[in-house]
Design an enzyme around this catalytic site. Structure first.
Site, PDB file in Angstrom:
ATOM      1  N   PHE A  10      40.659  37.970 -54.377  1.00  0.00           N
ATOM      2  CA  PHE A  10      41.337  39.231 -54.640  1.00  0.00           C
ATOM      3  C   PHE A  10      41.125  39.683 -56.081  1.00  0.00           C
ATOM      4  O   PHE A  10      41.287  38.898 -57.023  1.00  0.00           O
ATOM      5  CB  PHE A  10      42.853  39.097 -54.429  1.00  0.00           C
ATOM      6  CG  PHE A  10      43.287  38.967 -53.005  1.00  0.00           C
ATOM      7  CD1 PHE A  10      43.484  40.098 -52.210  1.00  0.00           C
ATOM      8  CD2 PHE A  10      43.535  37.718 -52.450  1.00  0.00           C
ATOM      9  CE1 PHE A  10      43.908  39.976 -50.893  1.00  0.00           C
ATOM     10  CE2 PHE A  10      43.957  37.590 -51.132  1.00  0.00           C
ATOM     11  CZ  PHE A  10      44.146  38.726 -50.352  1.00  0.00           C
ATOM     12  N   ASP A  11      40.793  40.947 -56.231  1.00  0.00           N
ATOM     13  CA  ASP A  11      40.893  41.602 -57.532  1.00  0.00           C
ATOM     14  C   ASP A  11      42.391  41.692 -57.836  1.00  0.00           C
ATOM     15  O   ASP A  11      43.223  41.537 -56.934  1.00  0.00           O
ATOM     16  CB  ASP A  11      40.261  43.001 -57.422  1.00  0.00           C
ATOM     17  CG  ASP A  11      40.486  43.850 -58.651  1.00  0.00           C
ATOM     18  OD1 ASP A  11      40.290  43.338 -59.768  1.00  0.00           O
ATOM     19  OD2 ASP A  11      40.868  45.022 -58.493  1.00  0.00           O
ATOM     20  N   LEU A  12      42.756  41.960 -59.087  1.00  0.00           N
ATOM     21  CA  LEU A  12      44.182  42.047 -59.444  1.00  0.00           C
ATOM     22  C   LEU A  12      44.632  43.496 -59.625  1.00  0.00           C
ATOM     23  O   LEU A  12      45.413  44.019 -58.831  1.00  0.00           O
ATOM     24  CB  LEU A  12      44.451  41.238 -60.716  1.00  0.00           C
ATOM     25  CG  LEU A  12      45.901  41.202 -61.208  1.00  0.00           C
ATOM     26  CD1 LEU A  12      46.827  40.589 -60.156  1.00  0.00           C
ATOM     27  CD2 LEU A  12      45.999  40.417 -62.525  1.00  0.00           C
ATOM     28  N   ASP A  13      44.117  44.161 -60.658  1.00  0.00           N
ATOM     29  CA  ASP A  13      44.538  45.531 -60.971  1.00  0.00           C
ATOM     30  C   ASP A  13      44.053  46.519 -59.918  1.00  0.00           C
ATOM     31  O   ASP A  13      42.857  46.613 -59.644  1.00  0.00           O
ATOM     32  CB  ASP A  13      44.007  45.959 -62.343  1.00  0.00           C
ATOM     33  CG  ASP A  13      44.615  45.158 -63.482  1.00  0.00           C
ATOM     34  OD1 ASP A  13      45.733  44.655 -63.313  1.00  0.00           O
ATOM     35  OD2 ASP A  13      43.966  45.037 -64.536  1.00  0.00           O
TER      36      ASP A  13
END
Length: 218
Positions: A10-13
């Protein structure tokens, strides 16, 4: 999804959290140090996702040296205040719980410095769901998304790429995944639009967390 994925990066932002206020306010703070004043923070949303240095150079024609100085100013504000000026997307934690119950291995792959990503996940009590948090280094190295993804794959000994998938909201996530040999999911509730994600080659595009959950949990 043709094959069940064991590893989900998963990417965060823009994927797990909406960091708009914290990031844009900190970018504005940094630009102000260069006597560049931005009144409408919406104009700085383009900074959400890509490596900061690249954005300062691309959008404000900063030199390498000026961009690195701008990052230091950005962090002055971000690490004290901006890091907490964000919110978790609705129903995201419920999805993480479901994925963990299915035995999935959840991983973070962000261009944000890993130390900041760790603090944000702890703040939202989400760190417990992730087996590994991969990000950039504070010295600016490993900021490219493909480099981060390769790092996450290596550190978790993931050699069968068909068992992993990348989830993100910007073209950098999709392009990075393709370079690493992974399938990818583009999410439309973040800061990228359909055209950006489709053009970059996303294998799946979902409109909201509910649709993402249906895809990943199937």
């Amino acid at each position: 999804m043709k094959q069940m994925k064991q590893y989900i990066l998963f990417d965060l932002d823009g994927t797990i959290i909406d960091p708009k206020i914290g990031i844009t306010s900190s970018v504005a703070y940094a630009l102000n140090k260069f006597d560049i004043h931005v009144e409408n923070l919406d104009n700085l949303c383009k900074f959400i996702g890509p490596p900061l240095k690249d954005s300062f150079i691309e959008y404000y024609n900063f030199s390498d040296e000026a961009a690195e100085k701008a990052i230091l100013y950005y962090r002055e504000r971000f690490q004290e205040k901006g890091i907490y000026e964000n919110f978790l997307y609705e129903n995201f934690e419920d999805m993480l719980i479901s994925l963990k119950k299915q035995g999935k291995t959840l991983l973070i792959a962000t261009s944000k410095p890993a130390v900041f990503a760790e603090r944000i996940l702890e703040h939202f009590n989400l760190r417990q769901y992730f087996d590994f948090v991969g990000g950039s280094n504070l010295d600016g190295t490993r900021a490219n998304k493909a480099e981060v993804i390769f790092h996450v794959l290596k550190e978790n000994s993931i050699s069968d790429l068909s068992t992993a998938i990348m989830v993100g909201d910007r073209k950098h996530d999709i392009i990075g995944a393709k370079k690493a040999g992974l399938q990818s999911v583009g999410v439309l509730y973040g800061y990228g639009n359909y055209q950006e994600l489709e053009t970059s080659g996303a294998d799946y595009i979902v409109k909201d967390v509910e649709e993402l959950s249906t895809l990943l949990c199937s």
